[in-house]
Design an enzyme around this catalytic site. Structure first.
Site, PDB file in Angstrom:
ATOM      1  N   LYS A   1      58.283  44.258  11.930  1.00  0.00           N
ATOM      2  CA  LYS A   1      58.426  45.624  11.399  1.00  0.00           C
ATOM      3  C   LYS A   1      57.611  46.601  12.240  1.00  0.00           C
ATOM      4  O   LYS A   1      56.449  46.358  12.542  1.00  0.00           O
ATOM      5  CB  LYS A   1      57.995  45.676   9.926  1.00  0.00           C
TER       6      LYS A   1
ATOM      7  N   HIS B   1      55.272  42.798   5.024  1.00  0.00           N
ATOM      8  CA  HIS B   1      56.552  42.642   5.710  1.00  0.00           C
ATOM      9  C   HIS B   1      56.398  41.701   6.903  1.00  0.00           C
ATOM     10  O   HIS B   1      55.286  41.457   7.369  1.00  0.00           O
ATOM     11  CB  HIS B   1      57.082  43.993   6.202  1.00  0.00           C
TER      12      HIS B   1
HETATM   13  P1  NAD Z   1      66.001  45.808  13.838  1.00  0.00           P
HETATM   14  O1  NAD Z   1      65.025  46.177  14.912  1.00  0.00           O
HETATM   15  O2  NAD Z   1      66.319  44.376  13.592  1.00  0.00           O
HETATM   16  O3  NAD Z   1      67.405  46.546  14.106  1.00  0.00           O
HETATM   17  C1  NAD Z   1      67.521  47.881  14.516  1.00  0.00           C
HETATM   18  C2  NAD Z   1      68.763  47.978  15.402  1.00  0.00           C
HETATM   19  O4  NAD Z   1      69.020  49.369  15.643  1.00  0.00           O
HETATM   20  C3  NAD Z   1      68.559  47.305  16.776  1.00  0.00           C
HETATM   21  O5  NAD Z   1      69.669  46.460  17.050  1.00  0.00           O
HETATM   22  C4  NAD Z   1      68.489  48.482  17.732  1.00  0.00           C
HETATM   23  O6  NAD Z   1      69.000  48.183  19.037  1.00  0.00           O
HETATM   24  C5  NAD Z   1      69.375  49.488  17.012  1.00  0.00           C
HETATM   25  N1  NAD Z   1      69.161  50.885  17.404  1.00  0.00           N
HETATM   26  C6  NAD Z   1      67.993  51.519  17.709  1.00  0.00           C
HETATM   27  N2  NAD Z   1      68.235  52.805  17.998  1.00  0.00           N
HETATM   28  C7  NAD Z   1      69.571  52.988  17.873  1.00  0.00           C
HETATM   29  C8  NAD Z   1      70.430  54.100  18.056  1.00  0.00           C
HETATM   30  N3  NAD Z   1      69.954  55.298  18.421  1.00  0.00           N
HETATM   31  N4  NAD Z   1      71.759  53.944  17.845  1.00  0.00           N
HETATM   32  C9  NAD Z   1      72.263  52.738  17.478  1.00  0.00           C
HETATM   33  N5  NAD Z   1      71.497  51.636  17.303  1.00  0.00           N
HETATM   34  C10 NAD Z   1      70.173  51.757  17.504  1.00  0.00           C
HETATM   35  O7  NAD Z   1      65.441  46.509  12.521  1.00  0.00           O
HETATM   36  P2  NAD Z   1      65.820  46.170  10.995  1.00  0.00           P
HETATM   37  O8  NAD Z   1      64.861  45.184  10.443  1.00  0.00           O
HETATM   38  O9  NAD Z   1      67.290  45.904  10.876  1.00  0.00           O
HETATM   39  O10 NAD Z   1      65.456  47.561  10.310  1.00  0.00           O
HETATM   40  C11 NAD Z   1      66.076  48.753  10.736  1.00  0.00           C
HETATM   41  C12 NAD Z   1      65.516  49.939   9.976  1.00  0.00           C
HETATM   42  O11 NAD Z   1      65.889  49.821   8.598  1.00  0.00           O
HETATM   43  C13 NAD Z   1      63.987  50.049   9.997  1.00  0.00           C
HETATM   44  O12 NAD Z   1      63.647  51.418  10.012  1.00  0.00           O
HETATM   45  C14 NAD Z   1      63.587  49.395   8.693  1.00  0.00           C
HETATM   46  O13 NAD Z   1      62.329  49.807   8.230  1.00  0.00           O
HETATM   47  C15 NAD Z   1      64.702  49.878   7.813  1.00  0.00           C
HETATM   48  N6  NAD Z   1      64.973  49.085   6.603  1.00  0.00           N
HETATM   49  C16 NAD Z   1      65.354  49.788   5.512  1.00  0.00           C
HETATM   50  C17 NAD Z   1      65.690  49.125   4.356  1.00  0.00           C
HETATM   51  C18 NAD Z   1      66.183  49.908   3.173  1.00  0.00           C
HETATM   52  O14 NAD Z   1      66.536  49.318   2.134  1.00  0.00           O
HETATM   53  N7  NAD Z   1      66.242  51.240   3.284  1.00  0.00           N
HETATM   54  C19 NAD Z   1      65.627  47.712   4.302  1.00  0.00           C
HETATM   55  C20 NAD Z   1      65.241  47.018   5.452  1.00  0.00           C
HETATM   56  C21 NAD Z   1      64.930  47.718   6.607  1.00  0.00           C
END
Ligand code: NAD
Length: 271
Positions: free
Chosen positions: A165, A161
């Site tokens: 991440k 990744h």
């Molecule tokens: P990122 O860091 O770009 O975005 C996360 C966002 O969440 C940030 O803007 C942060 O400020 C916000 N945030 C944090 N705590 C919060 C809260 N309590 N309330 C509201 N907002 C909050 O991360 P990303 O790359 O977008 O990934 C986010 C999550 O999704 C990670 O856990 C990642 O592993 C997961 N993910 C899952 C999948 C899937 O298909 N299930 C795919 C990609 C990423």
């Protein structure tokens, strides 16, 4: 009733993040959903700005907000790609506001998982480490391969990744490990990376290796290595839109589902 009036109202949580932005943008392709809320943390610099503008899909008239309760009160379903910290509190809000939840967050600890299970007694929750259709097909193939190959083949999982991440191994790698064990019908000894004089590889071990770098969206390979041959099953995601579109499909499932904890296999009907 017009398609617009009949649409499922979505609050995107973690809206300023990489995934949140793609969920907002991909929702514009679907007449059956509409984004009515976009939530991120109070310290997020884009709070108060238009969520669509931040996501690069044009103004939506939905301001980025830190008020999760208000956003959920106006929504049918929360699509949550926020981070693992605070997941228990978010689940409580979904229950209190009777909002179904599609949760993509990975790296959730035991307390967070317990909160998800509790919430799913009252609302529909779809929690998947990976919402892409392709990865869910990979899971099914891995389970089948492990069942046929049995203990005679050494299994190793390698995931890669992007550098940003925060958790490792990926939630998808953990899910693939569960599929290997389900197919093999036995719990294996999970080993996370190897270093030093670790000795010959024993049977019954399951190696999991997390590689990080650059802008890689998400690669997963499951290796079945036997005497004289090996099988490698690989999935490579080239755009986050594949996860976003899968999550929106899950949102349409969740708004119609009774309370319960669902996986992407339930959404796809491949369980
Ligand atoms: P990122 O860091 O770009 O975005 C996360 C966002 O969440 C940030 O803007 C942060 O400020 C916000 N945030 C944090 N705590 C919060 C809260 N309590 N309330 C509201 N907002 C909050 O991360 P990303 O790359 O977008 O990934 C986010 C999550 O999704 C990670 O856990 C990642 O592993 C997961 N993910 C899952 C999948 C899937 O298909 N299930 C795919 C990609 C990423």
């Amino acid at each position: 009733m017009s398609a617009r009036q009949a649409c499922a109202k979505i609050a995107v949580v973690g809206a300023a993040g990489r995934m949140g932005q793609r969920v907002i943008a991909c929702a514009q392709e679907l007449p059956e959903v509409c984004v009515c809320g976009a939530v991120d943390v109070a310290t997020c610099p884009v709070i108060g700005t238009d969520a669509g503008v931040h996501a690069g899909c044009g103004a939506l008239g939905v301001a980025m907000s830190a008020d999760l309760t208000a956003a959920c009160a106006a929504a049918d379903v929360a699509v949550d790609f926020a981070l693992a910290d605070g997941v228990a509190a978010r689940m409580e809000t979904y229950v209190q506001t009777k909002t179904a939840c599609v949760l993509g967050t990975t790296g959730v600890d035991a307390a967070g998982r317990a909160a998800i299970t509790r919430a799913a007694r009252e609302i529909a929750v779809v929690h998947a480490p990976n919402f892409s259709v392709g990865v869910n097909v990979l899971c099914a193939l891995v389970r089948r391969a492990a069942a046929v190959l049995g203990g005679a083949y050494d299994v190793e999982i390698v995931e890669m990744h992007h550098r940003h991440k925060k958790d490792a191994p990926s939630g998808t790698a953990v899910r693939l490990a569960e599929m290997v064990e389900a197919g093999a019908g036995a719990a294996l000894q999970r080993v996370y990376g190897r270093e030093g004089q670790c000795g010959a590889r024993p049977r019954g071990e399951l190696g999991i290796h997390a590689v990080r770098g650059g802008d890689v969206v998400g690669d997963h390979t499951v290796i079945f290595a036997g005497e004289g041959e090996r099988i490698e099953l690989t999935h490579k995601a080239s755009t986050r839109d594949t996860f976003a579109r899968g999550a929106l499909r899950a949102a349409l499932f969740a708004v119609q589902a009774p309370p319960g904890l669902y996986a992407m296999e339930d959404v796809l009907g491949i369980k």
